[in-house]
Design a protein around this motif. Sequence first.
Motif, PDB file in Angstrom:
ATOM      1  N   ASP A  25       7.311   9.751   0.086  1.00 51.33           N
ATOM      2  CA  ASP A  25       6.480  10.612  -0.764  1.00 51.33           C
ATOM      3  C   ASP A  25       5.206   9.924  -1.252  1.00 51.33           C
ATOM      4  N   VAL A  26       5.253   8.606  -1.396  1.00 54.48           N
ATOM      5  CA  VAL A  26       4.087   7.839  -1.842  1.00 54.48           C
ATOM      6  C   VAL A  26       3.967   6.594  -0.974  1.00 54.48           C
ATOM      7  N   TYR A  27       2.789   6.383  -0.398  1.00 56.96           N
ATOM      8  CA  TYR A  27       2.539   5.173   0.395  1.00 56.96           C
ATOM      9  C   TYR A  27       1.652   4.239  -0.438  1.00 56.96           C
ATOM     10  N   ALA A  28       2.192   3.055  -0.780  1.00 53.62           N
ATOM     11  CA  ALA A  28       1.444   2.086  -1.582  1.00 53.62           C
ATOM     12  C   ALA A  28       1.222   0.800  -0.800  1.00 53.62           C
ATOM     13  N   HIS A  29       0.047   0.255  -0.935  1.00 50.13           N
ATOM     14  CA  HIS A  29      -0.270  -1.055  -0.363  1.00 50.13           C
ATOM     15  C   HIS A  29      -1.296  -1.695  -1.292  1.00 50.13           C
ATOM     16  N   ASN A  30      -1.001  -2.892  -1.767  1.00 46.62           N
ATOM     17  CA  ASN A  30      -1.844  -3.503  -2.803  1.00 46.62           C
ATOM     18  C   ASN A  30      -3.038  -4.275  -2.258  1.00 46.62           C
ATOM     19  N   ILE A  31      -4.198  -3.983  -2.819  1.00 44.11           N
ATOM     20  CA  ILE A  31      -5.422  -4.707  -2.495  1.00 44.11           C
ATOM     21  C   ILE A  31      -5.447  -6.050  -3.210  1.00 44.11           C
ATOM     22  N   GLU A  32      -4.730  -6.155  -4.339  1.00 46.51           N
ATOM     23  CA  GLU A  32      -4.466  -7.354  -5.141  1.00 46.51           C
ATOM     24  C   GLU A  32      -5.641  -7.859  -5.973  1.00 46.51           C
ATOM     25  N   THR A  33      -6.801  -8.104  -5.336  1.00 51.01           N
ATOM     26  CA  THR A  33      -7.930  -8.677  -6.066  1.00 51.01           C
ATOM     27  C   THR A  33      -9.246  -8.261  -5.422  1.00 51.01           C
ATOM     28  N   VAL A  34     -10.342  -8.717  -5.981  1.00 53.84           N
ATOM     29  CA  VAL A  34     -11.665  -8.351  -5.463  1.00 53.84           C
ATOM     30  C   VAL A  34     -11.933  -9.098  -4.155  1.00 53.84           C
ATOM     31  N   GLU A  35     -12.910  -8.627  -3.411  1.00 51.59           N
ATOM     32  CA  GLU A  35     -13.158  -9.182  -2.076  1.00 51.59           C
ATOM     33  C   GLU A  35     -13.496 -10.669  -2.110  1.00 51.59           C
ATOM     34  N   ARG A  36     -14.312 -11.096  -3.058  1.00 55.88           N
ATOM     35  CA  ARG A  36     -14.730 -12.503  -3.122  1.00 55.88           C
ATOM     36  C   ARG A  36     -13.549 -13.453  -3.314  1.00 55.88           C
ATOM     37  N   LEU A  37     -12.572 -13.050  -4.111  1.00 54.90           N
ATOM     38  CA  LEU A  37     -11.450 -13.926  -4.432  1.00 54.90           C
ATOM     39  C   LEU A  37     -10.296 -13.825  -3.432  1.00 54.90           C
TER      40      LEU A  37
END
Length: 374
Positions: free
Chosen positions: A240-252
């Motif tokens: 029902d929900v697909y989650a995937h974490n980006i975690e942090t900003v691109e630079r870090l």
Amino acid sequence: MAARLGQLKIWQCSRHFLSLNSLKQLNFNVSNQCGVIRCFVTKLSKEQEENLASGPDLADFIEGDVKTHDKSKLKKLGKERLRLPSWLKREIPIGKNYNTLKSSLRTLNLNTVCEEARCPNIGECWGGGKDGTATATIMLMGDTCTRGCRFCSVKTARAPPALDPAEPVNTAKAIAEWGLDYVVLTSVDRDDMPDGGSAHFAQTVIELKKSDSRILVECLTPDFGGDLSCVERVAMSGLDVYAHNIETVERLTPFVRDARAKYRQSLAVLHHVKKAIPALVTKTSIMLGLGEHDEEVRQTMKDLREVGVDCLTLGQYMQPTKRHLKVQEYVTPEKFEEWQKVGTELGFAYTASGPLVRSSYKAGKRDNSNQMYL
């Protein structure tokens, strides 16, 4: 030949023997390692000589009669860790459901990210807190990850143990016993497998839906090495929900996540899910306090909206052990409130933002309007 100190002449020693200077006319004794041809000689200071003379000898070490250094006098290297602010200090409630849930997990040989990632909310979620509703996030495919992100305390190995073929059925059985109407499934990364474990993940969802079609299932998945066919396999499994974490900003990202986990790759995973099943709810999470700038957080939120992400959670990064990345900043509750407003302005259907918010924190809790939190 040897020279008197102060003249800085060179000591010549044998390539095959330990050379010991014991000439009576010189006021020092020097030994050189075998194989060292030319080296400078020097002399210990008077204080060093006294320390050596008064120190333990071989017999003391054999008998175990050796005093250790006073650790309180040792200087700490590097930057001091930040003190925990008042808003992160809280009582850990343990309800009646806590031991029941833990016993069930051990009996069925299941793992939870709550334990492996040392989540600060484990007492409240497992024990139910004030509302008595227990929530746990099942971690599939074992407790050992093939990646080594610098914020995560889950065990790592290049070749983790083989998958438990009974895990999908056991997971469905456990959820049925608990009587939950919302469950979160996540997993370690399994780069050692051709499909990253996506078939195992999908089969678990199928077994859950087979046991009770009313159960709402959220899957917090790895990136499967960027293999979008694996991403689609899980997305099409009936969740029902697909989650995937980006975690942090691109630079870090290169400093925070494993080198195989890339910012644009995570965006591609979330984008592909939306393209494959437009009606499927997508979700991600950002950790704050790692040294990111406000404009970077805002840009990350914009990037997520551009690939169609529906739900966003923002929480404080907490250093799990001294071996992991240090906290650079404890973001205030007021700042988290600001980010929640930004999320609403950018068009996220749901934004949860707070110091102790985690990607699956109280994922199945309902609000006063009976609306399910995602």
